[in-house]
Design a protein around this motif. Structure first.
Motif, PDB file in Angstrom:
ATOM      1  N   UNK A 112       0.864  -1.187   0.000  1.00 52.08           N
ATOM      2  CA  UNK A 112       0.000   0.000   0.000  1.00 52.08           C
ATOM      3  C   UNK A 112       0.896   1.232   0.000  1.00 52.08           C
ATOM      4  N   UNK A 113       0.485   2.259  -0.768  1.00 52.40           N
ATOM      5  CA  UNK A 113       1.198   3.534  -0.720  1.00 52.40           C
ATOM      6  C   UNK A 113       0.211   4.650  -1.018  1.00 52.40           C
ATOM      7  N   UNK A 114       0.336   5.762  -0.307  1.00 47.18           N
ATOM      8  CA  UNK A 114      -0.550   6.901  -0.559  1.00 47.18           C
ATOM      9  C   UNK A 114       0.257   8.139  -0.926  1.00 47.18           C
ATOM     10  N   UNK A 115      -0.444   9.271  -1.097  1.00 47.95           N
ATOM     11  CA  UNK A 115       0.229  10.474  -1.585  1.00 47.95           C
ATOM     12  C   UNK A 115       1.210  11.054  -0.584  1.00 47.95           C
ATOM     13  N   UNK A 116       1.114  10.639   0.682  1.00 46.79           N
ATOM     14  CA  UNK A 116       2.091  11.092   1.675  1.00 46.79           C
ATOM     15  C   UNK A 116       3.272  10.133   1.767  1.00 46.79           C
ATOM     16  N   UNK A 308      -4.025  20.000 -13.920  1.00 47.91           N
ATOM     17  CA  UNK A 308      -3.598  20.866 -12.822  1.00 47.91           C
ATOM     18  C   UNK A 308      -4.699  21.017 -11.781  1.00 47.91           C
ATOM     19  N   UNK A 309      -5.943  21.156 -12.231  1.00 50.28           N
ATOM     20  CA  UNK A 309      -7.070  21.254 -11.286  1.00 50.28           C
ATOM     21  C   UNK A 309      -7.199  19.964 -10.491  1.00 50.28           C
ATOM     22  N   UNK A 310      -7.065  18.831 -11.169  1.00 53.05           N
ATOM     23  CA  UNK A 310      -7.149  17.538 -10.480  1.00 53.05           C
ATOM     24  C   UNK A 310      -6.032  17.386  -9.463  1.00 53.05           C
ATOM     25  N   UNK A 311      -4.842  17.808  -9.824  1.00 50.36           N
ATOM     26  CA  UNK A 311      -3.703  17.746  -8.905  1.00 50.36           C
ATOM     27  C   UNK A 311      -3.975  18.560  -7.641  1.00 50.36           C
ATOM     28  N   UNK A 312      -4.481  19.763  -7.805  1.00 46.59           N
ATOM     29  CA  UNK A 312      -4.755  20.620  -6.654  1.00 46.59           C
ATOM     30  C   UNK A 312      -5.927  20.090  -5.824  1.00 46.59           C
ATOM     31  N   UNK A 313      -6.869  19.449  -6.495  1.00 49.70           N
ATOM     32  CA  UNK A 313      -8.030  18.908  -5.796  1.00 49.70           C
ATOM     33  C   UNK A 313      -7.668  17.667  -4.982  1.00 49.70           C
ATOM     34  N   UNK A 317      -2.325  19.693   0.967  1.00 46.01           N
ATOM     35  CA  UNK A 317      -1.498  20.906   0.898  1.00 46.01           C
ATOM     36  C   UNK A 317      -0.037  20.578   1.167  1.00 46.01           C
ATOM     37  N   UNK A 318       0.217  19.684   2.133  1.00 46.81           N
ATOM     38  CA  UNK A 318       1.595  19.332   2.457  1.00 46.81           C
ATOM     39  C   UNK A 318       2.250  18.566   1.316  1.00 46.81           C
ATOM     40  N   UNK A 319       1.485  17.668   0.667  1.00 46.65           N
ATOM     41  CA  UNK A 319       2.034  16.909  -0.459  1.00 46.65           C
ATOM     42  C   UNK A 319       2.328  17.831  -1.640  1.00 46.65           C
ATOM     43  N   UNK A 320       1.443  18.807  -1.867  1.00 47.31           N
ATOM     44  CA  UNK A 320       1.668  19.750  -2.957  1.00 47.31           C
ATOM     45  C   UNK A 320       2.885  20.616  -2.684  1.00 47.31           C
ATOM     46  N   UNK A 321       3.026  21.055  -1.440  1.00 50.17           N
ATOM     47  CA  UNK A 321       4.170  21.907  -1.085  1.00 50.17           C
ATOM     48  C   UNK A 321       5.484  21.163  -1.310  1.00 50.17           C
TER      49      UNK A 321
END
Length: 329
Positions: A112-116, A308-313, A317-321
């Protein structure tokens, strides 16, 4: 991914049974997804299933929790086609920072792996395996063919974003192809069967409205998490498209057209009962700005914006930063 499938796997493993894994549930093992892959076939799911034990229960339970919480997460699969080479093969000249140890073992693995970048698996992976396991968050294992002896597959634990294309214009046909290619579920809506054809939209759901206009659009339901691109032919039904999308509170609404035309669309949208706030939610003109002119070029601009909208959605916030920092932005 279906919750009941994961629950059945957990129940089987706890009972000491070998679970049945199907390409219908794990689409990355479908014949279509594996076309041209010389190292993996759908039958490898049987190898994966036979390798599972009660030690893998936490992996599937974490996947179940991700489903329940709407987490941005994946189930990944380590595919070993040459165990000795997988263990022996160390990092190349570019990625030596991951050490001089190859794969931790010559056995398949489900993880298992997630965006964090949280990883759950039954065995401790080597640093190089960890590097590749984390890459499933970029898609179906970006570096899956980087090292000999093994490869990687993944299946998302979240639904595709649904994109509505209102109008079967030439630009919409190009958008549909690109949007499907980058993982969106696409529906195109128009009233003319000659334009809403399988040849023009082979990978999209096609809806033909009756009556020779867009009056029946109100019979369709758009979810708040959906995206809407208003691309009607000749802009004739752009106002109806904008009103419909904003009335359903679509997450993203984009409208093609120049300022003069859109000023008139605004008048018609407001006259239909929409508010100024509704109108301001419409991205106009649709797409990123980089000089696109032809339908194909406009599609690149539009789908780039959708990505880009999907990425931000999707991403926290921490993963995007963290990602923005890695890009130097």
């Amino acid at each position: 991914m279906v919750k009941e499938t994961l629950e059945e796997i957990v129940a089987d493993l706890k009972a000491g049974r070998t679970p049945t894994l199907s390409p219908d549930d794990f689409s990355c093992f479908s014949a279509e997804a594996l076309e041209g892959n010389e190292h993996v076939s759908p039958a490898y799911l049987e190898v994966i299933a036979a390798s599972l034990s009660v030690a893998d229960v936490p992996t599937f339970e974490r996947a179940l929790r991700a489903l329940a919480e709407g987490d941005l997460a994946w189930l990944g699969f380590k595919i070993v086609y040459d165990p000795a080479e997988a263990i022996r093969n160390t990092d190349n000249e570019v990625t030596k920072k991951y050490g001089d140890t190859g794969s931790a073992d010559g056995q398949p693995l489900v993880f298992f792996c997630n965006d964090t970048k949280e990883i759950v698996s039954s065995r401790e992976p080597s640093p190089r395996d960890t590097f590749q396991m984390k890459d499933i968050t970029r898609g179906p294992s970006m570096h899956n063919e980087q090292f000999e002896g093994l490869t990687w597959l993944s299946v998302p634990l979240f639904d595709q974003v649904h994109v509505w294309l209102l109008g079967a214009s030439d630009a919409a046909s190009e958008v549909a192809a690109l949007a499907h290619h980058v993982g969106f579920a696409v529906t195109v809506v128009d009233y003319d069967t000659a334009y809403v054809s399988e040849a023009r939209f082979p990978n999209a759901e096609r809806i033909v409205l009756p009556g020779g206009n867009f009056d029946a659009l109100d019979q369709l339901e758009c979810k708040p998490e959906d995206y809407v691109c208003v691309l009607t032919r000749g802009h004739m039904f752009d106002p109806e498209g904008c009103v419909w999308a904003t009335r359903h509170h679509a997450h993203y609404v984009g409208l093609m057209g120049c300022k003069g035309k859109n000023d008139r669309v605004r008048e018609l949208v407001l006259a239909s009962g929409a508010t100024e706030e509704d109108w301001e939610r419409v991205k106009r003109p649709i797409g990123l700005k980089f000089g696109a002119k032809t339908p194909a070029e406009l599609a690149i601009a539009i789908v780039a914006e959708l990505v880009d909208v999907r990425y931000r959605q999707r991403y926290s916030e921490s993963a995007r930063a963290k990602h923005e920092q890695s890009l130097g932005r």
